[in-house]
Write an enzyme that holds these catalytic residues in place. Structure first.
Site, PDB file in Angstrom:
ATOM      1  N   CYS A 294      -2.861   9.739  -6.129  1.00 16.19           N
ATOM      2  CA  CYS A 294      -3.702   9.570  -5.082  1.00 16.19           C
ATOM      3  C   CYS A 294      -4.570  10.728  -5.215  1.00 16.19           C
ATOM      4  O   CYS A 294      -4.371  11.788  -4.775  1.00 16.19           O
ATOM      5  CB  CYS A 294      -3.189   9.708  -3.679  1.00 16.19           C
ATOM      6  SG  CYS A 294      -4.524   9.195  -2.289  1.00 16.19           S
TER       7      CYS A 294
ATOM      8  N   LYS B 138       0.990  -1.200  -0.036  1.00 13.96           N
ATOM      9  CA  LYS B 138      -0.087  -0.082   0.100  1.00 13.96           C
ATOM     10  C   LYS B 138       0.890   1.286  -0.024  1.00 13.96           C
ATOM     11  O   LYS B 138       2.018   1.446   0.691  1.00 13.96           O
ATOM     12  CB  LYS B 138      -0.815  -0.070   1.101  1.00 13.96           C
ATOM     13  CG  LYS B 138      -1.781   1.200   1.585  1.00 13.96           C
ATOM     14  CD  LYS B 138      -2.773   1.497   0.549  1.00 13.96           C
ATOM     15  CE  LYS B 138      -3.722   2.740   1.146  1.00 13.96           C
ATOM     16  NZ  LYS B 138      -4.530   3.023  -0.235  1.00 13.96           N
TER      17      LYS B 138
END
Ligand code: DHB
Length: 311
Positions: free
Chosen positions: A130, A47
């Protein structure tokens, strides 16, 4: 039995298969990463990490959709030092380890990339896309910032660096981005990240279905496969041959994976399907891709890679 060689490599790192997990679902904790290691994913991808531990955005922050998902996780992660410490144990699980980093500034990315350059990770994927941090724009949509970031990040060591890109929707943006990428020793790109800032409304409750950012979140899964394919294709045509491409977006079966291969992907990542189905998806998709290629008479990835036929 006829078989197909699905082995590939990214920046010289050998991968037993073309399929790996994407930075995103089920790869934040040691326990989750161990599961990835035990699956048929050809690498262990983490992640995206930040300088410090993050709880992430308020719940509900993920929702399944009929053809994918919407998420606004907000980068929940253990903080980069935790992953740095985990690297030897991750490596001991026997697969290439790819770390994803997602700093909030060039300075933070420099600090994290420098740290991982000194570690035993195989590849570093810097996430420029992101969409879910309130008040933070996606770096991938700011071409000047991408250029300054790459100038700083590609001189920090010999370990191969790749960039996770946002989806682009205009030819001028593909060209602008590829022109920048071709100036630097970026070894691979990963495309595409989720389509950021989409809104799903529940007409019964008359509310968004996720809480962060007024319901705005990243759209994933089947909905974005044509976008992912187009981005892989466009970049394959525009990037220098030595920049490899990892495709991601809506791969949930062997045929999807094959389509990405035709578009020019050197490897692919699975996110939403892994979230929904669990780690068995890697073996299932691998078997389906093998069966589809056998049917076509192909024995290795290069038989179809980047061989999309003009109509
Ligand atoms: C998150 C979502 C993304 O699409 C990404 O690239 C990184 C982080 C998130 O919300 O955690």
């Amino acid at each position: 039995m006829t078989t197909v060689d699905l082995s590939t490599n990214i920046a010289g790192v050998a991968l037993k298969s073309y399929l790996m997990n994407a930075s995103g679902p089920k790869c934040t904790t040691w326990e989750e990463l161990e599961v990835v290691a035990q699956s048929a994913s050809s690498a262990i991808m983490t992640k995206s990490c930040t300088m410090e531990y993050r709880e992430g955005n308020p719940e509900p922050r993920y929702s399944d959709l009929p053809l994918g998902s919407i998420q606004s996780m907000g980068l929940p992660n253990l903080g980069y030092k935790a992953y740095l410490e985990m690297v030897p144990r991750l490596k001991a699980l026997g697969k290439p380890v790819i770390v994803s980093i997602s700093g909030f500034s060039i300075k933070e990315n420099i600090e994290m990339v420098s740290a991982f350059q000194k570690s035993d990770v195989d590849l570093i994927e810097v996430n420029f896309s992101c969409p879910n941090i309130p008040g933070k724009a996606q770096v991938a949509y700011d071409f000047e910032q991408v250029e300054s970031a790459l100038a700083a990040l590609t001189v920090l060591g010999d370990k191969p660096i790749g960039i996770k890109l946002a989806p682009y929707f205009d030819m001028s943006h593909f060209i602008a981005m590829a022109t920048i990428l071709n100036k630097f020793p970026v070894k691979f790109i990963t495309c595409v990240n989720s389509i950021g800032n989409t809104l799903i409304i529940d007409p019964e409750t008359e509310s968004p279905i996720i809480k962060p950012k007024g319901g705005f979140g990243g759209l994933c899964g089947d909905y974005i496969k044509p976008v992912g394919l187009a981005n892989v294709r466009a970049f394959r045509e525009l990037l220098d041959d030595d920049v490899q491409i990892i495709g991601v977006g809506g791969i949930k079966n062997g045929v999807d994976a094959f389509e990405y291969l035709l578009a020019g992907a050197d490897a692919v990542q699975i996110a939403t399907c892994f979230e929904k189905e669990g780690e068995g998806c890697f073996k299932r998709i691998e078997d389906e891709l093998t069966a589809f290629m056998v049917k076509k008479g192909y024995t290795q990835l290069s038989d179809a890679k980047n061989k999309l036929k003009p109509l």
